[in-house]
Motif scaffolding. Structure first.
Motif, PDB file in Angstrom:
ATOM      1  N   ASP A   1      42.809  -7.240  27.782  1.00 24.25           N
ATOM      2  CA  ASP A   1      44.211  -7.216  28.189  1.00 24.25           C
ATOM      3  C   ASP A   1      44.813  -8.614  28.375  1.00 24.25           C
TER       4      ASP A   1
ATOM      5  N   ALA B   1      38.744   0.515  19.205  1.00 21.50           N
ATOM      6  CA  ALA B   1      39.788   1.074  20.072  1.00 21.50           C
ATOM      7  C   ALA B   1      41.112   0.641  19.456  1.00 21.50           C
TER       8      ALA B   1
ATOM      9  N   LEU C   1      36.207  -4.652  30.544  1.00 20.49           N
ATOM     10  CA  LEU C   1      35.717  -3.443  29.887  1.00 20.49           C
ATOM     11  C   LEU C   1      34.221  -3.574  29.616  1.00 20.49           C
TER      12      LEU C   1
ATOM     13  N   CYS D   1      34.862  -0.705  23.612  1.00 23.21           N
ATOM     14  CA  CYS D   1      34.014  -0.857  24.797  1.00 23.21           C
ATOM     15  C   CYS D   1      33.799   0.539  25.378  1.00 23.21           C
TER      16      CYS D   1
ATOM     17  N   LYS E   1      45.117   0.334  19.895  1.00 20.08           N
ATOM     18  CA  LYS E   1      46.219   0.320  20.848  1.00 20.08           C
ATOM     19  C   LYS E   1      47.513   0.526  20.071  1.00 20.08           C
TER      20      LYS E   1
ATOM     21  N   GLY F   1      48.326   2.873  28.555  1.00 13.22           N
ATOM     22  CA  GLY F   1      48.776   1.715  29.322  1.00 13.22           C
ATOM     23  C   GLY F   1      50.285   1.690  29.343  1.00 13.22           C
ATOM     24  N   GLN F   2      50.823   0.540  29.742  1.00 10.06           N
ATOM     25  CA  GLN F   2      52.276   0.432  29.829  1.00 10.06           C
ATOM     26  C   GLN F   2      52.918   0.433  28.444  1.00 10.06           C
TER      27      GLN F   2
ATOM     28  N   VAL G   1      45.844   4.290  23.890  1.00 10.34           N
ATOM     29  CA  VAL G   1      44.693   3.674  23.246  1.00 10.34           C
ATOM     30  C   VAL G   1      43.794   4.793  22.746  1.00 10.34           C
TER      31      VAL G   1
ATOM     32  N   LEU H   1      41.655   7.330  24.590  1.00  9.75           N
ATOM     33  CA  LEU H   1      40.764   6.728  25.591  1.00  9.75           C
ATOM     34  C   LEU H   1      41.504   6.463  26.900  1.00  9.75           C
TER      35      LEU H   1
ATOM     36  N   GLU I   1      37.680  -4.260  19.305  1.00  8.52           N
ATOM     37  CA  GLU I   1      36.283  -3.860  19.475  1.00  8.52           C
ATOM     38  C   GLU I   1      36.221  -2.753  20.536  1.00  8.52           C
TER      39      GLU I   1
END
Ligand code: ADP
Length: 282
Positions: free
Chosen positions: A157, A47, A146, A96, A49, A26-27, A31, A23, A94
């Motif tokens: 986040d 989702a 989101l 989004c 991560k 990120g840093q 995801v 999806l 969850e």
């Protein structure tokens, strides 16, 4: 390596997870979209991560984020389903499906301002809850809001979020890190002090991003130029073209130099509710 007993409901086995396409990244890492099968709820979209590599400090950060999210249960905050410890640590959230608010609005300029204001009203509700639990977010921005649908926003986040101690209503950072300076109030940049009212400043910038359909704030400016712009020159971001005057007034209140003059999220919640109803009736 097992999580303590009280946290069992949050621990997910790898066999409960099915992973699909990416999806975003990120840093921390990537995801992925997927499904998680839960006893009570069945197979739900999630989702996931994932951490990029065996980075102990990133791992610790993710565990801290998960720990904090455990304590949050609110319709306007992304729900943490659990944590899966496999080859890497995975944070199961969850899903989004409509993604971040800024990129969604950039693609959907046909959405009415009343819808944009409704979404940002929801963000104020989530922030009001977060503050009632004595947390500060510290990274509120349109990229971290989101969307489940065009009518449902959730705050995400919590990687930079902190719990405030009783009797100490702010968090003092020990070192300056990779900070989202364009979203930070002057006292954060000057004194590294973060409290509920610095989140309110960030909310103002987020409201500006939303009402401008995903424009980048202070587009041509660098970090140091922003402080001069805000403090020495006493300037503020301009009203976005399609933004209502009264909604812009709320942003200006969020950007009061003296944090005592900024509204609380409880007040913003009321103001945004009023504005949404007003815009709908125009
Ligand atoms: P960072 O921590 O670097 O800001 P994240 O790791 O939180 O970014 O997320 C990276 C991207 O993954 C987001 O921009 C978003 O597109 C996507 N994403 C994260 N969480 C979710 C979610 N719960 N549902 C849908 N997409 C998500």
């Amino acid at each position: 390596d097992d999580l303590p007993r009280t946290k069992d409901t949050f621990s997910i086995r790898q066999s409960q997870l099915e992973l699909e396409e990416e999806l975003g990244s990120g840093q921390f890492g990537s995801v992925q979209k997927g499904y998680c099968t839960l006893k009570r709820e069945g197979r739900i979209p999630v989702a996931v991560k994932k951490l990029k590599s065996e980075d102990k400090s990133a791992e610790e950060e993710m565990l801290k984020e998960a720990d904090l999210m455990r304590n949050l249960t609110h319709q306007r905050i992304v729900r943490m389903i659990g944590l899966c410890r496999a080859d890497c640590i995975m944070l199961v959230l969850e899903l989004c499906p409509c993604g971040p608010l800024n990129s969604f609005l950039a693609k959907h300029k046909e959405l009415k301002q009343s819808t944009v204001v409704q979404l940002m009203w929801q963000v104020a509700q989530g922030m009001s809850y977060l503050h009632s639990k004595n947390y500060v977010h510290r990274d509120l921005a349109a990229r971290n809001v989101l969307l489940v649908s065009e009518n449902s926003a959730k705050i995400s986040d919590f990687g930079m979020s902190k719990a405030l101690n009783i009797g100490n209503d702010y968090y003092k950072a020990q070192e300056a890190g990779k900070w989202p300076l364009k979203w930070y109030a002057p006292e954060c940049v000057y004194y590294w002090k973060f409290d509920a009212k610095s989140d309110v400043w960030s909310y103002g910038v987020t409201l500006w991003e939303a009402t401008s359909y995903g424009e980048k704030p202070y587009r041509k400016m660098k970090g140091n130029e922003i402080l001069k712009f805000l403090v020495e020159d006493e300037k503020r971001l301009q009203k976005p073209d399609f933004c209502d005057e009264q909604v812009y007034e709320i942003m200006l209140e969020c950007w009061q130099y003296d944090k005592k003059d900024r509204p609380t999220f409880e007040e913003i919640d009321q103001k945004m509710k009023y504005q949404q109803q007003r815009l709908l009736s125009l």
